[in-house]
Motif scaffolding. Structure first.
Motif, PDB file in Angstrom:
ATOM      1  N   HIS A   1       0.847  -1.200   0.000  1.00  0.00           N
ATOM      2  CA  HIS A   1       0.000   0.000   0.000  1.00  0.00           C
ATOM      3  C   HIS A   1       0.875   1.239   0.000  1.00  0.00           C
ATOM      4  O   HIS A   1       1.916   1.257   0.649  1.00  0.00           O
ATOM      5  CB  HIS A   1      -0.884   0.083   1.259  1.00  0.00           C
ATOM      6  CG  HIS A   1      -1.732  -1.101   1.518  1.00  0.00           C
ATOM      7  ND1 HIS A   1      -2.832  -1.425   0.765  1.00  0.00           N
ATOM      8  CD2 HIS A   1      -1.647  -2.053   2.475  1.00  0.00           C
ATOM      9  CE1 HIS A   1      -3.376  -2.520   1.236  1.00  0.00           C
ATOM     10  NE2 HIS A   1      -2.679  -2.930   2.272  1.00  0.00           N
TER      11      HIS A   1
ATOM     12  N   LEU B   1       0.518   4.969   1.421  1.00  0.00           N
ATOM     13  CA  LEU B   1      -0.301   5.738   2.354  1.00  0.00           C
ATOM     14  C   LEU B   1      -0.137   7.217   2.022  1.00  0.00           C
ATOM     15  O   LEU B   1       0.955   7.764   2.157  1.00  0.00           O
ATOM     16  CB  LEU B   1       0.136   5.453   3.791  1.00  0.00           C
ATOM     17  CG  LEU B   1       0.244   3.974   4.173  1.00  0.00           C
ATOM     18  CD1 LEU B   1       0.737   3.824   5.611  1.00  0.00           C
ATOM     19  CD2 LEU B   1      -1.081   3.255   3.969  1.00  0.00           C
TER      20      LEU B   1
ATOM     21  N   ILE C   1      -1.158  10.929  11.462  1.00  0.00           N
ATOM     22  CA  ILE C   1      -2.213  10.104  10.864  1.00  0.00           C
ATOM     23  C   ILE C   1      -2.033   8.668  11.347  1.00  0.00           C
ATOM     24  O   ILE C   1      -0.919   8.135  11.319  1.00  0.00           O
ATOM     25  CB  ILE C   1      -2.180  10.150   9.323  1.00  0.00           C
ATOM     26  CG1 ILE C   1      -2.383  11.581   8.812  1.00  0.00           C
ATOM     27  CG2 ILE C   1      -3.252   9.219   8.739  1.00  0.00           C
ATOM     28  CD1 ILE C   1      -2.285  11.739   7.305  1.00  0.00           C
TER      29      ILE C   1
ATOM     30  N   TRP D   1      -3.013   4.750  10.651  1.00  0.00           N
ATOM     31  CA  TRP D   1      -3.345   3.944   9.478  1.00  0.00           C
ATOM     32  C   TRP D   1      -3.626   2.498   9.855  1.00  0.00           C
ATOM     33  O   TRP D   1      -2.946   1.943  10.711  1.00  0.00           O
ATOM     34  CB  TRP D   1      -2.171   3.921   8.503  1.00  0.00           C
ATOM     35  CG  TRP D   1      -1.645   5.251   8.105  1.00  0.00           C
ATOM     36  CD1 TRP D   1      -0.640   5.957   8.702  1.00  0.00           C
ATOM     37  CD2 TRP D   1      -2.084   6.058   7.009  1.00  0.00           C
ATOM     38  NE1 TRP D   1      -0.419   7.136   8.040  1.00  0.00           N
ATOM     39  CE2 TRP D   1      -1.299   7.221   6.996  1.00  0.00           C
ATOM     40  CE3 TRP D   1      -3.067   5.883   6.024  1.00  0.00           C
ATOM     41  CZ2 TRP D   1      -1.471   8.226   6.048  1.00  0.00           C
ATOM     42  CZ3 TRP D   1      -3.226   6.883   5.078  1.00  0.00           C
ATOM     43  CH2 TRP D   1      -2.434   8.036   5.095  1.00  0.00           C
ATOM     44  N   ASP D   2      -4.597   1.881   9.178  1.00  0.00           N
ATOM     45  CA  ASP D   2      -4.812   0.436   9.212  1.00  0.00           C
ATOM     46  C   ASP D   2      -3.893  -0.134   8.134  1.00  0.00           C
ATOM     47  O   ASP D   2      -4.085   0.124   6.941  1.00  0.00           O
ATOM     48  CB  ASP D   2      -6.277   0.118   8.906  1.00  0.00           C
ATOM     49  CG  ASP D   2      -6.577  -1.364   8.805  1.00  0.00           C
ATOM     50  OD1 ASP D   2      -5.703  -2.160   8.409  1.00  0.00           O
ATOM     51  OD2 ASP D   2      -7.724  -1.731   9.104  1.00  0.00           O
ATOM     52  N   LEU D   3      -2.891  -0.898   8.537  1.00  0.00           N
ATOM     53  CA  LEU D   3      -1.900  -1.381   7.571  1.00  0.00           C
ATOM     54  C   LEU D   3      -2.403  -2.542   6.726  1.00  0.00           C
ATOM     55  O   LEU D   3      -1.865  -2.797   5.657  1.00  0.00           O
ATOM     56  CB  LEU D   3      -0.617  -1.761   8.287  1.00  0.00           C
ATOM     57  CG  LEU D   3       0.050  -0.592   9.014  1.00  0.00           C
ATOM     58  CD1 LEU D   3       1.287  -1.063   9.752  1.00  0.00           C
ATOM     59  CD2 LEU D   3       0.381   0.531   8.051  1.00  0.00           C
TER      60      LEU D   3
ATOM     61  N   GLY E   1      -4.574  -0.282   4.309  1.00  0.00           N
ATOM     62  CA  GLY E   1      -3.969   0.958   3.836  1.00  0.00           C
ATOM     63  C   GLY E   1      -4.851   2.164   4.070  1.00  0.00           C
ATOM     64  O   GLY E   1      -4.578   3.253   3.570  1.00  0.00           O
ATOM     65  N   ARG E   2      -5.889   2.000   4.873  1.00  0.00           N
ATOM     66  CA  ARG E   2      -6.888   3.052   5.097  1.00  0.00           C
ATOM     67  C   ARG E   2      -6.490   3.982   6.249  1.00  0.00           C
ATOM     68  O   ARG E   2      -5.971   3.534   7.266  1.00  0.00           O
ATOM     69  CB  ARG E   2      -8.219   2.379   5.412  1.00  0.00           C
ATOM     70  CG  ARG E   2      -9.435   3.249   5.344  1.00  0.00           C
ATOM     71  CD  ARG E   2     -10.709   2.403   5.410  1.00  0.00           C
ATOM     72  NE  ARG E   2     -10.709   1.466   6.514  1.00  0.00           N
ATOM     73  CZ  ARG E   2     -11.234   1.717   7.719  1.00  0.00           C
ATOM     74  NH1 ARG E   2     -11.803   2.871   7.959  1.00  0.00           N
ATOM     75  NH2 ARG E   2     -11.200   0.801   8.668  1.00  0.00           N
ATOM     76  N   ARG E   3      -6.730   5.273   6.058  1.00  0.00           N
ATOM     77  CA  ARG E   3      -6.525   6.260   7.122  1.00  0.00           C
ATOM     78  C   ARG E   3      -7.656   6.108   8.130  1.00  0.00           C
ATOM     79  O   ARG E   3      -8.836   6.146   7.773  1.00  0.00           O
ATOM     80  CB  ARG E   3      -6.525   7.673   6.549  1.00  0.00           C
ATOM     81  CG  ARG E   3      -6.313   8.712   7.633  1.00  0.00           C
ATOM     82  CD  ARG E   3      -6.433  10.143   7.211  1.00  0.00           C
ATOM     83  NE  ARG E   3      -6.502  10.421   5.820  1.00  0.00           N
ATOM     84  CZ  ARG E   3      -6.297  11.610   5.300  1.00  0.00           C
ATOM     85  NH1 ARG E   3      -5.978  12.631   6.065  1.00  0.00           N
ATOM     86  NH2 ARG E   3      -6.400  11.810   4.009  1.00  0.00           N
TER      87      ARG E   3
ATOM     88  N   SER F   1      -6.814  11.344  11.932  1.00  0.00           N
ATOM     89  CA  SER F   1      -5.752  12.326  11.727  1.00  0.00           C
ATOM     90  C   SER F   1      -5.928  13.439  12.750  1.00  0.00           C
ATOM     91  O   SER F   1      -7.017  13.669  13.266  1.00  0.00           O
ATOM     92  CB  SER F   1      -5.751  12.883  10.300  1.00  0.00           C
ATOM     93  OG  SER F   1      -6.979  13.475  10.003  1.00  0.00           O
TER      94      SER F   1
END
Length: 156
Positions: free
Chosen positions: A79, A81, A113, A115-117, A120-122, A125
């Motif tokens: 991903h 980011l 920020i 992130w969900d790894l 790949g989602r934010r 923040s």
């Protein structure tokens, strides 16, 4: 630099460089396993975490305003980011109580920020009021140092 282990338990090191790359090394043999390419600016920081399936992940940050999630075993780019508007200067990782691998990145744009790894989602923040070059994982969240202040992000 960050460390991880491969599927057989051998220690790995991931190093960063101004040449826009990071390198995965087997520290027992000294073997250069992968060159991680994909950034367009100097790679400034790296952190590692293990995915729920046991795959070791590396997250690199760069002056190109992005972070990239990598599979350290294969060198695969998982991903990119995006969301910062300045050089991304620091990263830390932690595993959430539900098993989700998370990262927090900080930037010269005065934001942090989370992130969900896996996706790949934010997730979150935060505006910090000062640039940050310091972030650390804590037992149930993240600590971020910025200017004369410290912020603590928790899972609660």
């Amino acid at each position: 630099m960050a460390t991880a282990t491969d599927s057989e338990g051998a220690p790995l090191a991931i190093t960063t460089s101004d040449d826009h790359t990071a390198i995965v090394w087997n520290t027992l043999s000294g073997e250069h396993l992968h060159t991680l390419t994909g950034h367009t600016g100097a790679v400034s920081a790296v952190a590692t975490v293990t995915a729920p399936d046991g795959t070791p992940l590396a997250i690199t940050t760069s002056r190109d305003e992005t972070a990239i999630v990598w599979n350290t075993l294969s060198g695969e780019h998982l991903h990119t980011l995006t969301g910062h508007t300045g050089a991304v200067s620091a990263v830390a990782t932690v595993t959430a109580p539900d098993g989700t691998p998370l990262a927090i990145t900080t930037s010269r744009d005065e934001t942090a920020i989370v992130w969900d790894l896996g996706s790949g989602r934010r997730l979150h923040s935060c505006f910090l009021r000062h640039p940050s070059d310091t972030v650390r994982a804590a037992s149930n969240g993240f600590l971020v140092g910025y200017g004369p202040e410290v912020a603590y992000f928790t899972f609660d």
